[in-house]
Enzyme design. Sequence first.
Site, PDB file in Angstrom:
ATOM      1  N   ASN A 149       0.809  -1.094   0.280  1.00 46.79           N
ATOM      2  CA  ASN A 149       0.260   0.048  -0.153  1.00 46.79           C
ATOM      3  C   ASN A 149       0.916   0.937  -0.186  1.00 46.79           C
ATOM      4  O   ASN A 149       1.878   1.160   0.486  1.00 46.79           O
ATOM      5  CB  ASN A 149      -1.067   0.080   1.301  1.00 46.79           C
ATOM      6  CG  ASN A 149      -1.735  -1.315   1.245  1.00 46.79           C
ATOM      7  OD1 ASN A 149      -2.330  -1.810  -0.091  1.00 46.79           O
ATOM      8  ND2 ASN A 149      -2.360  -1.404   2.580  1.00 46.79           N
ATOM      9  N   HIS A 205       5.877  -1.192   2.304  1.00 49.26           N
ATOM     10  CA  HIS A 205       6.443  -3.096   2.719  1.00 49.26           C
ATOM     11  C   HIS A 205       5.847  -3.830   1.787  1.00 49.26           C
ATOM     12  O   HIS A 205       4.365  -3.127   1.931  1.00 49.26           O
ATOM     13  CB  HIS A 205       5.940  -2.904   4.183  1.00 49.26           C
ATOM     14  CG  HIS A 205       5.267  -2.455   5.020  1.00 49.26           C
ATOM     15  ND1 HIS A 205       5.339  -1.167   5.052  1.00 49.26           N
ATOM     16  CD2 HIS A 205       3.734  -2.642   5.170  1.00 49.26           C
ATOM     17  CE1 HIS A 205       3.334  -1.154   5.428  1.00 49.26           C
ATOM     18  NE2 HIS A 205       2.998  -2.069   5.949  1.00 49.26           N
TER      19      HIS A 205
END
Lengths: 224, 224
Positions: free
Chosen positions: B146, B159
Site C-alpha cells: 500500500n 513494505h
Amino acid sequence: MALSRVLKPARTAPPLPQSDFDPGVNNNNPQNDTSIPTCPFCHIASTYPPYDPSSPPAASPTTLLNPDATSPQPSTFIVLSTKDLVAFLDIMPLSFGHILLCTRSHREKLTDVSPLEAGELGRYLRVLSAAVSRVTGVQDWNVVQNNGAAAAQVVPHMHFHVIPRPELKDKGRERFTSTMFGRGQREDLDEEEAEVLAERIRQMVKVVVEEEEKVEAKTQNAKL
Amino acid sequence: MALSRVLKPARTAPPLPQSDFDPGVNNNNPQNDTSIPTCPFCHIASTYPPYDPSSPPAASPTTLLNPDATSPQPSTFIVLSTKDLVAFLDIMPLSFGHILLCTRSHREKLTDVSPLEAGELGRYLRVLSAAVSRVTGVQDWNVVQNNGAAAAQVVPHMHFHVIPRPELKDKGRERFTSTMFGRGQREDLDEEEAEVLAERIRQMVKVVVEEEEKVEAKTQNAKL
C-alpha cells in the site's frame, strides 16, 4: 493459536506445492512455449510482441502496436511489453489507471516464476507505479497480487494489480474495502479514453526507464 | 468517465511526486543513512544486521540473531535480513504466517526505492512466498503493498505483505474482505509460536535460495 500448527510440517518432508517453481521444466528458455490456449493473458502475450520500453510505439490507435494480428476481444491496451513481461489496462478498472503486470510465459502463481522473472517483476512494478502515478496525478496506490482461489485470484496466470487510489472524500472506507479484489463496483473501460491513457503510460515508462539508466550510469562512473 | 481526466496532466509538465525516486539523493550508497528515528521499520533494520540467506542463524531464541542489541518492542521475528532488505513476522497477523518485506533503507513508497532494491524486492517476494507457503502448508496467499494514506498505508516505510489464505470454509467472503488491509480481526502474535515459525521460514528461505542457485548454475552450464 496452537503450536501444533507450526510443528505440523516438520513431521513430513517440506511440502513442495505443485505450483512451485520447477527448475527442470521452465524458464529463461524462450523455446519453452508455456502458453495455454484458453488463458486470456497468454492470448495477449502471444498477440503483442516485445518492444524496447525506451522506444515505445507512439501508435494511436493502439492497434498499430500489432496491426496484423487479430486483437484480443475485448481490446487490449498495452503499456509495457518486454521479453519477459506484459502490462496492460485492466478491462474492468477499479479506478482510473488500474493496470495489470504479468509474465509473458504462463505462470500460475508467483512461486512459479523464474528468479529472473521475479527480479524483472520487481523492477517494473516500480517503473509502472511511477508512470501511472505521474500520468493520472494520483499519489496513492495499491499493489496487489493474488495467488489461488482462496486469495481471490480469478485469472490463473500470475499478475500484479497496480490500482491508483484517489482521495476517497465522499466515498468512505466502506467503498474502499468493497472495491478491492474486484468484488465492488467496477466500470467498463472506455475505449477512447483507454487509448489515450495507455499511450501516455507507455511514454511515461520511457521517461522513468531513462531516469533509471542515468542513475545506473552515475553509479558506474562513481565506481570507476 | 470524462476524457478530460486523461488530458489534464498534459496541460502541465508531468507531475513529479515528492515521493518519487530521486536519482541525485539516495540509493545504492550504504553511506547514505536514511533511517528515521521514529520509524519502527528503520528501528528493526538498524537492530538486525544482514546475514547470508543461505546460512541463516539457526538461533532459538531468535534474540540470538542479535544478542547485544536491545530488541525492539514488541519482539521482532526476522525471517530475512540482507544488505538491502529486511523481512519479519507481522506483529498483528491477519493469518498465520503473515510477513512483511521492506527495504533496509527508509523509502516511503515503492517509487522511492532504487532500481536495484526494486529487483531485489521482486526476487525475494518469490522466495518468501515459496518459504511461507511450504512452512505453513497453505497454498494460497496475497501479496499486498500500500502506498499512501488513501491506499491504507499505515507505516510510512515501504513494505510488502505476504498473507497466507487458508480455505475460508466457514468464514465466507465477508470476513475475507474485512480482514484485508488490517481493518478486520487481527490476533496478537504468540511469541513462543512466532519464534518457531520464524526459524522455520529462515531455514526454508535457505532451501529456496539454494534451489535458485542450482537453476542459475544449470542455466550457466547450458550457455557454455
